[in-house]
Design a protein around this motif. Structure first.
Motif, short mmCIF file in Angstrom:
data_model
loop_
_atom_site.label_atom_id
_atom_site.label_comp_id
_atom_site.label_asym_id
_atom_site.label_seq_id
_atom_site.Cartn_x
_atom_site.Cartn_y
_atom_site.Cartn_z
N SER A 1 7.13 -17.60 70.81
CA SER A 1 6.82 -17.37 72.23
C SER A 1 7.29 -18.53 73.08
O SER A 1 7.94 -18.33 74.13
CB SER A 1 5.31 -17.17 72.40
OG SER A 1 4.87 -16.01 71.73
N ALA B 1 1.36 -20.04 80.73
CA ALA B 1 1.16 -18.71 81.32
C ALA B 1 2.24 -17.74 80.86
O ALA B 1 1.97 -16.57 80.55
CB ALA B 1 1.16 -18.82 82.85
N GLU B 2 3.48 -18.21 80.77
CA GLU B 2 4.56 -17.36 80.27
C GLU B 2 4.43 -17.11 78.77
O GLU B 2 4.75 -16.02 78.29
CB GLU B 2 5.91 -18.00 80.59
CG GLU B 2 6.28 -17.98 82.07
CD GLU B 2 7.71 -18.43 82.28
OE1 GLU B 2 8.63 -17.76 81.76
OE2 GLU B 2 7.91 -19.45 82.97
N ARG C 1 1.70 -16.76 77.20
CA ARG C 1 0.69 -15.70 77.05
C ARG C 1 1.32 -14.31 77.21
O ARG C 1 0.90 -13.35 76.56
CB ARG C 1 -0.43 -15.89 78.06
CG ARG C 1 -1.34 -17.07 77.77
CD ARG C 1 -2.52 -17.10 78.74
NE ARG C 1 -3.33 -18.30 78.57
CZ ARG C 1 -4.31 -18.40 77.66
NH1 ARG C 1 -4.58 -17.39 76.85
NH2 ARG C 1 -5.01 -19.52 77.57
N ARG C 2 2.30 -14.19 78.06
CA ARG C 2 2.96 -12.90 78.23
C ARG C 2 3.71 -12.52 76.96
O ARG C 2 3.70 -11.36 76.52
CB ARG C 2 3.91 -12.94 79.43
CG ARG C 2 3.18 -13.05 80.77
CD ARG C 2 4.13 -13.31 81.92
NE ARG C 2 5.05 -12.20 82.14
CZ ARG C 2 4.77 -11.11 82.84
NH1 ARG C 2 3.57 -10.96 83.38
NH2 ARG C 2 5.68 -10.16 83.01
N TRP C 3 4.36 -13.50 76.32
CA TRP C 3 5.05 -13.22 75.06
C TRP C 3 4.05 -13.00 73.93
O TRP C 3 4.32 -12.23 72.99
CB TRP C 3 6.03 -14.34 74.72
CG TRP C 3 7.33 -14.11 75.41
CD1 TRP C 3 7.81 -14.76 76.51
CD2 TRP C 3 8.28 -13.10 75.09
NE1 TRP C 3 9.02 -14.22 76.90
CE2 TRP C 3 9.33 -13.20 76.04
CE3 TRP C 3 8.36 -12.12 74.10
CZ2 TRP C 3 10.44 -12.36 76.01
CZ3 TRP C 3 9.47 -11.28 74.07
CH2 TRP C 3 10.49 -11.40 75.03
N GLN C 4 2.91 -13.63 74.01
CA GLN C 4 1.85 -13.36 73.04
C GLN C 4 1.50 -11.88 73.03
O GLN C 4 1.37 -11.25 71.98
CB GLN C 4 0.61 -14.20 73.37
CG GLN C 4 -0.59 -13.93 72.46
CD GLN C 4 -1.84 -14.63 72.96
OE1 GLN C 4 -1.93 -15.04 74.12
NE2 GLN C 4 -2.81 -14.80 72.07
N ARG C 5 1.37 -11.31 74.22
CA ARG C 5 1.06 -9.89 74.34
C ARG C 5 2.21 -9.03 73.82
O ARG C 5 1.99 -8.06 73.07
CB ARG C 5 0.78 -9.56 75.81
CG ARG C 5 0.47 -8.10 76.08
CD ARG C 5 -0.82 -7.68 75.41
NE ARG C 5 -1.23 -6.34 75.82
CZ ARG C 5 -2.26 -5.69 75.29
NH1 ARG C 5 -2.98 -6.26 74.34
NH2 ARG C 5 -2.57 -4.49 75.73
N ARG C 6 3.43 -9.39 74.18
CA ARG C 6 4.59 -8.61 73.75
C ARG C 6 4.75 -8.61 72.24
O ARG C 6 5.23 -7.62 71.66
CB ARG C 6 5.85 -9.16 74.41
CG ARG C 6 5.93 -8.94 75.91
CD ARG C 6 7.03 -9.76 76.53
NE ARG C 6 7.13 -9.52 77.97
CZ ARG C 6 7.48 -10.42 78.85
NH1 ARG C 6 7.77 -11.67 78.45
NH2 ARG C 6 7.55 -10.13 80.13
#
Length: 363
Positions: free
Chosen positions: A83, A231-232, A234-239
């Motif tokens: 990530s 913060a970014e 975390r977005r890749w964590q979700r993806r």
């Protein structure tokens, strides 16, 4: 007739199950692990998809320990580091990432950086040592990030000196490239480096740490760094599917590791140095000499199959577990094993450990 390798593995497994004493510690049963979680958990509400509860408390503690503005907890280090490196690549507009050729990112993750994120790997070096600034300078063109594994496990848990680490970090800064620390065993590295976790982390833009290795947690990892980068991440964590419905068991065990094991890292390193001296004086060789962390390699002047048979016979006779599997060394007729000093190891007198290892040579 000697046992086949499969028979010997079966004997080792059976002997380990019957052992009553373990030099490097025993993996607890499911029931024991759950009981411990219940004992140390707080009354916090459960997290929801990695948000709130024990997870939020852990992230705050990690950010403070590492001196970073923010941190994010994930169930695996693989997802965590993918990530953060993907974030740097997207920001830089280039997929080129500088990595050591023996890095965990390349050796143990099925080429994930290239297969999943199409990152292009630039190898700093493949030598069993930490990379140098001149090797970074030899890579032309733009880079999204540079990674440094502290310690470099597949080279023998090798660290740079503090001055070498500072020089490498300065080289990254001068080039305008983010430095990411692959710190799966960063907790164990501060005694040798002689500086705090926050002082080490200050040299890098982002830092990854693990909770199930030296700290003995169930699983899990964290990345700490600037607020906008995290913060970014975390977005890749979700993806990547790395924020399941709840992460609280991992967070509870991670926080317990920070409380109970992290304060022992200096003692564990001291014991590793003492053991290395004793083993060196009794027919073995160690690397690094002295150990850089609480883990190091022990080399024996005997083939791996004979050392392994001797180890298994000793386990069966004494109900004591000393080592992992012995492996063939590069030098013919020699073998090696990783020795990881844990809190359990502190209960063993140094001379007793040295004597036990000596029995493997004399078997």
């Amino acid at each position: 007739m000697a046992d086949s390798s499969e028979d010997l593995k079966a004997r080792r497994k059976a002997a380990a199950a019957e052992s009553t004493r373990w030099l490097t510690g025993r993996r607890p049963s499911v029931a024991d692990a759950l009981r411990k979680l219940a004992d140390v958990a707080t009354d916090e509400e459960r997290d929801g998809y990695g948000s709130g509860g024990e997870v939020a408390l852990l992230e705050s503690e990690v950010a403070e320990l590492l001196g970073k503005p923010a941190a994010v907890f994930m169930p695996t280090g693989i997802a965590a580091q993918q990530s953060v490196l993907r974030v740097f690549a997207d920001r830089a507009g280039t997929q080129r990432v500088a990595v050591h050729g023996l890095s965990h990112l390349l050796v143990h993750e099925l080429n994930a950086l290239e297969e999943v994120h199409r990152l292009r790997i630039e190898r700093l070096t493949a030598e069993p040592r930490q990379p140098r600034p001149d090797e970074l300078a030899a890579i032309p063109g733009s880079l999204a990030a540079v990674t440094l594994e502290l310690p470099l496990r597949d080279a023998g848990f090798v660290l740079p000196t503090w001055d070498e680490l500072v020089l490498f970090a300065e080289a990254c800064a001068a080039r305008g490239v983010p430095l990411h620390l692959d710190g799966a065993r960063l907790w164990e590295s501060t005694p040798y480096l002689g500086h705090s976790l926050a002082e080490v982390a200050e040299l890098a833009t982002t830092v990854y740490v693990s909770f199930y290795k030296g700290l003995g947690g169930l699983s899990g990892a964290a990345v700490a760094g600037p607020v906008d980068v995290i913060a970014e991440v975390r977005r890749w964590q979700r993806r990547l599917g790395a924020n399941p419905y709840t992460l609280f068991p991992y967070a509870v065990s991670a926080r317990e590791g920070l409380r109970s094991v992290l304060p022992l890292m200096g003692d564990l390193h001291d014991r590793a140095v003492e053991l290395a001296v004793g083993l060196q004086a009794n027919g073995f060789r160690v690397f690094p000499e002295p150990p850089h962390t609480n883990s190091f390699r022990v080399y024996a002047p005997r083939p791996a199959d004979k050392m392994e048979r001797a180890a298994v016979r000793r386990m069966e006779a004494t109900r004591e577990s000393l080592t992992y599997l012995w492996r063939a060394a590069d030098v013919p007729g020699w073998s090696w094993v990783e020795l990881v000093v844990t809190p359990d190891t502190l209960a063993w007198p140094v001379d007793e450990v040295v004597k036990a290892f000596g029995e493997l040579l004399g078997d």
